[in-house]
Design a protein around this motif. Structure first.
Motif, PDB file in Angstrom:
ATOM      1  N   LYS A  90      11.945  10.676  22.099  1.00 24.37           N
ATOM      2  CA  LYS A  90      11.131   9.554  22.573  1.00 24.37           C
ATOM      3  C   LYS A  90      10.299   8.906  21.471  1.00 24.37           C
ATOM      4  N   VAL A  91       9.827   9.724  20.536  1.00 24.78           N
ATOM      5  CA  VAL A  91       9.027   9.214  19.414  1.00 24.78           C
ATOM      6  C   VAL A  91       9.557   9.833  18.119  1.00 24.78           C
ATOM      7  N   SER A  92       9.880   8.981  17.160  1.00 21.23           N
ATOM      8  CA  SER A  92      10.328   9.459  15.849  1.00 21.23           C
ATOM      9  C   SER A  92       9.416   8.899  14.772  1.00 21.23           C
ATOM     10  N   ILE A  93       9.422   9.555  13.607  1.00 20.23           N
ATOM     11  CA  ILE A  93       8.550   9.123  12.521  1.00 20.23           C
ATOM     12  C   ILE A  93       9.322   9.057  11.213  1.00 20.23           C
ATOM     13  N   ILE A  94       9.052   8.020  10.440  1.00 19.16           N
ATOM     14  CA  ILE A  94       9.535   7.926   9.067  1.00 19.16           C
ATOM     15  C   ILE A  94       8.346   8.314   8.197  1.00 19.16           C
ATOM     16  N   PHE A  95       8.457   9.412   7.489  1.00 15.51           N
ATOM     17  CA  PHE A  95       7.333   9.879   6.692  1.00 15.51           C
ATOM     18  C   PHE A  95       7.160   9.034   5.439  1.00 15.51           C
ATOM     19  N   GLN A  96       5.984   9.199   4.834  1.00 11.80           N
ATOM     20  CA  GLN A  96       5.542   8.307   3.778  1.00 11.80           C
ATOM     21  C   GLN A  96       6.405   8.345   2.526  1.00 11.80           C
ATOM     22  N   ASP A  97       6.897   9.503   2.157  1.00 16.08           N
ATOM     23  CA  ASP A  97       7.591   9.632   0.880  1.00 16.08           C
ATOM     24  C   ASP A  97       8.982  10.225   1.072  1.00 16.08           C
ATOM     25  N   PRO A  98      10.036   9.404   0.985  1.00 11.84           N
ATOM     26  CA  PRO A  98      11.395   9.926   1.180  1.00 11.84           C
ATOM     27  C   PRO A  98      11.808  10.906   0.096  1.00 11.84           C
ATOM     28  N   ILE A 176       7.527   5.464  14.552  1.00  9.23           N
ATOM     29  CA  ILE A 176       6.321   5.406  13.735  1.00  9.23           C
ATOM     30  C   ILE A 176       6.751   5.347  12.280  1.00  9.23           C
ATOM     31  N   ALA A 177       6.377   4.285  11.585  1.00  4.92           N
ATOM     32  CA  ALA A 177       6.737   4.110  10.177  1.00  4.92           C
ATOM     33  C   ALA A 177       5.480   4.258   9.335  1.00  4.92           C
ATOM     34  N   ASP A 178       5.356   5.400   8.659  1.00  2.13           N
ATOM     35  CA  ASP A 178       4.164   5.697   7.863  1.00  2.13           C
ATOM     36  C   ASP A 178       4.400   5.260   6.422  1.00  2.13           C
ATOM     37  N   GLU A 179       3.860   4.109   6.062  1.00  4.32           N
ATOM     38  CA  GLU A 179       4.031   3.543   4.717  1.00  4.32           C
ATOM     39  C   GLU A 179       5.511   3.547   4.319  1.00  4.32           C
ATOM     40  N   PRO A 180       6.370   2.851   5.083  1.00  6.08           N
ATOM     41  CA  PRO A 180       7.816   2.967   4.857  1.00  6.08           C
ATOM     42  C   PRO A 180       8.310   2.355   3.553  1.00  6.08           C
ATOM     43  N   THR A 181       7.485   1.553   2.878  1.00  7.03           N
ATOM     44  CA  THR A 181       7.938   0.911   1.636  1.00  7.03           C
ATOM     45  C   THR A 181       7.173   1.404   0.414  1.00  7.03           C
ATOM     46  N   ILE A 208       5.251   1.464  15.464  1.00 10.15           N
ATOM     47  CA  ILE A 208       3.895   1.556  14.928  1.00 10.15           C
ATOM     48  C   ILE A 208       4.032   1.550  13.409  1.00 10.15           C
ATOM     49  N   MET A 209       3.564   0.495  12.779  1.00 13.70           N
ATOM     50  CA  MET A 209       3.689   0.322  11.331  1.00 13.70           C
ATOM     51  C   MET A 209       2.361   0.686  10.672  1.00 13.70           C
ATOM     52  N   ILE A 210       2.344   1.803   9.946  1.00 14.97           N
ATOM     53  CA  ILE A 210       1.141   2.251   9.249  1.00 14.97           C
ATOM     54  C   ILE A 210       1.233   1.803   7.799  1.00 14.97           C
ATOM     55  N   THR A 211       0.256   1.049   7.342  1.00 14.43           N
ATOM     56  CA  THR A 211       0.342   0.502   5.987  1.00 14.43           C
ATOM     57  C   THR A 211      -1.023   0.084   5.466  1.00 14.43           C
TER      58      THR A 211
END
Length: 329
Positions: A90-98, A176-181, A208-211
């Motif tokens: 239901k909720v996934s996250i892209i962490f800050q540092d790949p 949830i995209a935590d600082e995806p770039t 949810i775009m965290i930046t």
């Protein structure tokens, strides 16, 4: 009913030095198919808010009080068994540092399949097909070959695409995209953001775009939350935040970004340093760095003030303008 409702969330880290109130009374909601931006400096509580929703806080971290409802289901106190069905599905996250989020000792295919096998009922063959499908979706070339490669064989941009593929593999309602770039060059940043926008439209998920990058917010977000010292200081639509900022911290953030057509003009950084969360002041936490601070700002925090139907802020300057008979600007 909103897809996600967060009410009066308090999250603290209990250390030897004392209680660090990393998230202090945060409330917001997120509707289906919308993009919410959470903006602020490092240490403002953005990532901890996201980790509280996922309940993946470090050992010293704890949700002290508040409510997090996902599609009407209360998550605070629900337990690990329930959260395992929420994470990924239901909720996934892209962490800050790949660079550090992918395990260097396992192939990309192994890591993608592991997530799919853990959160769905697919068998190994179906998981492999799904993993290849997701790599194609995020525009990774030669996906069958890439499945057998290790993270070190991928560029930073490609690793970030893999992280997006992993987060979307189970078709979550919220990403949830935590600082995806972070740590990507400008060209790759643009490609990643375009990819996320197209996938969001295609899959109909909320983001949810965290930046800390206001340019990313302008490009991606419908609603914006500005955080400082663990609290929300301003909240509204992207247009309201950019064209009618009503908190001195938001104004400082906007002044500190480069603007087209103003070559040669110096940027105006926000002076001072972020506040020590172990020693929170009685008044507005931004007051020590605010050029417009008044005596009342040092003594007492401003209540949330509704600027209009789409905009609210917690700043004594708005109260002052209202008392003087002027409109908030």
């Amino acid at each position: 009913m909103s897809l996600l409702e967060v009410k009066d969330l308090h999250t603290s880290f209990f250390t030897d030095a004392g209680e660090v109130k990393a998230v202090n009374g945060v409330s917001f909601y997120l509707d289906r198919g919308k993009v919410l931006g959470i903006v602020g400096e490092s240490g403002s509580g953005k990532s901890v808010t996201a980790y509280s929703i996922m309940q993946i806080l470090a050992g010293a971290g704890k949700i002290v009080s508040g409510s997090i409802k996902l599609d009407g289901q209360e998550l605070v106190g629900a337990g690990e068994k329930v959260m395992k069905t929420v994470r990924g599905n239901k909720v996934s996250i892209i962490f800050q540092d790949p660079m550090t989020s992918l395990n260097p000792t396992y192939t990309i295919g192994h890591q993608l399949m592991e997530a799919i096998l853990l959160h769905t009922n697919r068998n190994r063959e179906q998981a492999k097909e799904r993993a290849i499908e997701m790599l194609k979706l995020v525009n990774v070339n030669e996906p069958e070959k890439r499945m057998n490669q290790y993270p070190y064989e991928f560029s930073g941009g490609m690793r970030q695409r893999v992280m997006i593929a992993m987060a979307l593999a189970c078709e979550p309602d919220i990403l949830i995209a935590d600082e995806p770039t972070t740590a990507l060059d400008v060209t790759i940043q643009a490609q990643i953001l375009d990819l996320m926008k197209s996938l969001q439209k295609e899959l109909g998920m909320a983001i949810i775009m965290i930046t800390h990058d206001l340019g990313v917010v302008a490009q991606m977000c419908d609603e914006v939350i500005v955080m400082y010292a663990g609290s929300i200081c301003e909240q509204g639509t992207a247009d309201e935040i950019f064209y009618n900022p009503c908190h001195e911290y938001t104004k400082g953030l906007l002044r500190s970004i480069p603007t087209e057509g103003k070559e040669g003009k110096k940027l105006e950084p926000i002076t001072g340093t972020p506040i020590d969360l172990l020693n929170m002041p009685k008044g507005c936490p931004f007051a020590p760095r605010c050029e417009a601070a008044m005596k009342v700002c040092l003594r007492e925090r401003a209540e949330r003030m509704q600027i209009n139907d789409d905009h609210a802020a917690c700043c004594w300057m708005n109260v002052k303008k209202q008392m003087e008979g002027g409109e908030s600007k």
